[in-house]
Write an enzyme that holds these catalytic residues in place. Sequence first.
Site, PDB file in Angstrom:
ATOM      1  N   LYS A  76       0.839  -1.192   0.000  1.00 45.04           N
ATOM      2  CA  LYS A  76       0.000   0.000   0.000  1.00 45.04           C
ATOM      3  C   LYS A  76       0.877   1.245   0.000  1.00 45.04           C
ATOM      4  O   LYS A  76       1.828   1.347   0.780  1.00 45.04           O
ATOM      5  CB  LYS A  76      -0.903  -0.029   1.230  1.00 45.04           C
ATOM      6  N   SER A 151      -9.495   2.349   2.634  1.00 49.74           N
ATOM      7  CA  SER A 151      -8.508   2.965   1.763  1.00 49.74           C
ATOM      8  C   SER A 151      -7.580   1.972   1.070  1.00 49.74           C
ATOM      9  O   SER A 151      -6.919   2.321   0.085  1.00 49.74           O
ATOM     10  CB  SER A 151      -7.671   3.964   2.567  1.00 49.74           C
ATOM     11  N   SER A 175     -10.369   0.317   6.653  1.00 51.11           N
ATOM     12  CA  SER A 175      -9.552   0.409   5.439  1.00 51.11           C
ATOM     13  C   SER A 175      -8.924  -0.897   4.997  1.00 51.11           C
ATOM     14  O   SER A 175      -8.501  -1.011   3.846  1.00 51.11           O
ATOM     15  CB  SER A 175      -8.446   1.460   5.627  1.00 51.11           C
TER      16      SER A 175
END
Length: 485
Positions: A76, A151, A175
């Site tokens: 990420k 996210s 997320s």
Amino acid sequence: MTDSALDVAARIARGDSTAVDELEVCLARIRRHNADINAVVTLDEAGAYAAARAADARRAAGGELPPLLGVPMTVKDAFETAGLRTTASHPPLAQHVPATDATVVARLKAAGAVLVGKTNLPELAATPQCWSPLFGPTRNPWDLALTPGGSSGGSAAAVAMGFSYIDPGSDIGGSIRLPAACCGVAGLKATENRIPRSGHIPHLPGGRRSVRHLLSFGALAPSVADLQTALAVLAGPDGLDVEVPRLPIQPAPPLTRPLRIAWWDEFGGLPLCRRTRAALAQTVTALQAAGCVVERRCPEGFDVIKAWQAYGWLAGTEIGLGMPALARRLIAVMGRFVTRDQPIAHAFVQGLALDAQRYNRALNRRDRMVHALESFLDSWDIWLCPVAPTTAYPQSELVWWRRPPDIPVDDAHLPFVEGAIGMVTPFSLTGSPVVVLPAGVEDGLPVGLQCVGRRWQDEALLVTCVAIERVLGGCPPPPRLLDHA
């Protein structure tokens, strides 16, 4: 279910495959599909080939091998990567190249994983969708018109599509959990402070830390066994994040009795879509047929409405402390239009006022919620709940000055914040470990369920989830991947 990270590691360890071969499989999928999905936003082919060749040399040399030797991973883009662009989708960081790896990245590399590239996220990991001002939207592998969640949307999409086999995630309001559910992969949000945050953005590089609660870390992967390995690799103090305790990994004993599973489906009056209702009902039936004790139960005193308010107050205060004063005031002004039928958003705006009394009330309410949930879990192995009222929904660009669109739930519509994160934020508030498991595919879309465990008992939660995964069978890959197998 696609190959797992541990399947790949085992093939390499046996000599049935090489790290270079496994990398080339992932790179071929990226070349074929990433233009449509937009999960990988920074690709490092040269670095990945060098790491894969080093892994093959290590295997050839003999000796004990690390658990993820040669396994392709993505990261990420909120986690810093040495020598590789790390932006957190924040335009001022568009050319930010860190000198060191975030702790989770360094630990995965030390475990033998091969870094392929960085995955997309919304700006500063701030929304439950995946629309980046630098890279555009990541699209759901099951339906390109829908969100992959956020996210960690790029992370979940990459794992679902076999671009990689593991991707570390961060979770302050779902997320990890929301993308895992939307994309049909497994996800672990570890107990708050079990995994170090060092090298995660936000906070901004060189900036002061403001978020002290709610934020947890973990991983997304094809299987729960992969998540067990991820926890063993990632957990523990790093000498930088002072809030991570010296708590060694404690292998949970094997299960010798039927699982005791409490389940629940009522979160502050939020409805469930037909897909989620069907998957939850089928899961309860399957677990009962497998001999588990399964009952619909809720912890006494666990008031979701009060949890939403405490979450909003804490998040608004701590995130607000990290904002420029002007930005905080502007959002607070716009927040006057947030009505009380949007309880999480309303409480967040209240939190931006940085009222110490309100902040303390939220912390005390958090204590009561933790106590209620922990006491309840003395009698149950997990608390099984939906991740969200609905499966993946249409994606939209979210900007702070415009009210986000309502979320459709069959024939109903929910305010965006409550519809997106209303079922995950109670467990962000309590800091509990949560595993998201795919519960099947309903009418063409995956459905995920949350398995909530006791704080600091992540290992026991994962052992329970291995058994549940065995009953449910995991999730097949998205059809677009199978079409090009």
